[in-house]
Motif scaffolding. Sequence first.
Motif, mmCIF file in Angstrom:
data_model
loop_
_atom_site.group_PDB
_atom_site.id
_atom_site.type_symbol
_atom_site.label_atom_id
_atom_site.label_comp_id
_atom_site.label_asym_id
_atom_site.label_seq_id
_atom_site.Cartn_x
_atom_site.Cartn_y
_atom_site.Cartn_z
ATOM 1 N N ASN A 87 -40.544 -36.183 101.481
ATOM 2 C CA ASN A 87 -40.496 -35.493 102.782
ATOM 3 C C ASN A 87 -39.889 -34.095 102.700
ATOM 4 N N GLN A 88 -40.061 -33.449 101.558
ATOM 5 C CA GLN A 88 -39.553 -32.099 101.405
ATOM 6 C C GLN A 88 -40.637 -31.192 100.826
ATOM 7 N N GLY A 89 -40.354 -29.882 100.828
ATOM 8 C CA GLY A 89 -41.244 -28.930 100.193
ATOM 9 C C GLY A 89 -41.033 -28.922 98.689
ATOM 10 N N LEU A 90 -41.632 -27.947 98.023
ATOM 11 C CA LEU A 90 -41.551 -27.854 96.571
ATOM 12 C C LEU A 90 -40.402 -26.930 96.155
ATOM 13 N N TYR B 26 -42.754 -27.442 89.402
ATOM 14 C CA TYR B 26 -42.079 -27.631 90.673
ATOM 15 C C TYR B 26 -41.751 -29.111 90.850
ATOM 16 N N LEU C 3 -38.752 -24.863 92.833
ATOM 17 C CA LEU C 3 -39.070 -24.370 91.500
ATOM 18 C C LEU C 3 -38.062 -24.913 90.488
ATOM 19 N N PHE D 36 -52.437 -25.982 91.279
ATOM 20 C CA PHE D 36 -51.517 -27.076 90.996
ATOM 21 C C PHE D 36 -52.244 -28.257 90.378
ATOM 22 N N GLY D 37 -51.520 -29.006 89.554
ATOM 23 C CA GLY D 37 -52.011 -30.293 89.105
ATOM 24 C C GLY D 37 -51.851 -31.321 90.204
ATOM 25 N N ALA D 38 -52.328 -32.525 89.934
ATOM 26 C CA ALA D 38 -52.291 -33.597 90.940
ATOM 27 C C ALA D 38 -50.913 -34.218 91.080
ATOM 28 N N PHE E 150 -44.859 -31.260 89.828
ATOM 29 C CA PHE E 150 -46.130 -30.562 89.796
ATOM 30 C C PHE E 150 -46.089 -29.407 88.805
ATOM 31 N N ASP F 85 -54.580 -17.118 93.406
ATOM 32 C CA ASP F 85 -54.172 -18.389 93.985
ATOM 33 C C ASP F 85 -53.544 -19.251 92.899
ATOM 34 N N MET F 86 -52.364 -19.778 93.193
ATOM 35 C CA MET F 86 -51.680 -20.648 92.265
ATOM 36 C C MET F 86 -52.376 -22.006 92.286
ATOM 37 N N GLN G 286 -40.843 -32.083 93.903
ATOM 38 C CA GLN G 286 -40.914 -32.377 95.338
ATOM 39 C C GLN G 286 -40.240 -33.714 95.598
ATOM 40 N N LYS H 155 -40.021 -21.632 85.013
ATOM 41 C CA LYS H 155 -41.230 -20.814 84.935
ATOM 42 C C LYS H 155 -41.342 -20.200 83.545
ATOM 43 N N PHE I 232 -45.673 -22.802 85.723
ATOM 44 C CA PHE I 232 -44.546 -23.223 86.531
ATOM 45 C C PHE I 232 -44.475 -24.750 86.591
#
Lengths: 112, 115
Positions: free
Chosen positions: B41-44, B36, B46, B105-107, B90, B102-103, B38, B49, B34
């Motif tokens: 100040n927001q969520g992720l 994503y 998509l 994530f990269g940095a 990400f 568990d997904m 961001q 995929k 995937f």
Amino acid sequence: DAGVTQSPTHLIKTRGQQVTLRCSPKSGHDTVSWYQQALGQGPQFIFQYYEEEERQRGNFPDRFSGHQFPNYSSELNVNALLLGDSALYLCASSLAGPREQYFGPGTRLTVT
Amino acid sequence: AQSVTQLDSQVPVFEEAPVELRCNYSSSVSVYLFWYVQYPNQGLQLLLKYLSGSTLVKGINGFEAEFNKSQTSFHLRKPSVHISDTAEYFCAVSDLLMVWDDMRFGAGTRLTVKP
């Protein structure tokens, strides 16, 4: 169609206190996952809930606990807060299984 | 367990130029991949995929990514970026065979588009 919602948006707590964060999943989703995102880093998996049970857990201490309710909403509880717990806490929902997850806007927790 | 490496922490680029954000993963099993985005100040959100099928995946906002199993890579590309593409990106991986996974994530890669 409402997406994932989280409350509160921001929270300031003192070291040693306890906090509860809340999440409502996207309509039709039955699985909720929680992530911690420290400043400048990628999200780190805390745990995942399905059918009101914790199904998978990341490398987080027992101070982090959760709950899922029959309506699929979820809570994240953190006890004995440390300064290092300051982060953006993200909730994500999905259908069961390794699928794409839909994220909420997050709760920004600051521990002083 | 799987892991993700995003090879560039920051990518500055001029508006209307092409961009590639690099992602490599390590896993002993088949994976879902995937990307994503961001915004501050927001969520992720998509972007796209890869679950199976064609290795070239198209996503929202003109982004696409190519899955390369032999090189264990999933690089994100856009032929012409806009100022509004400035954000953190990400890459993430999930284990195809696990029911409860568990997904990872990269940095993250901070894309900055300059006028």
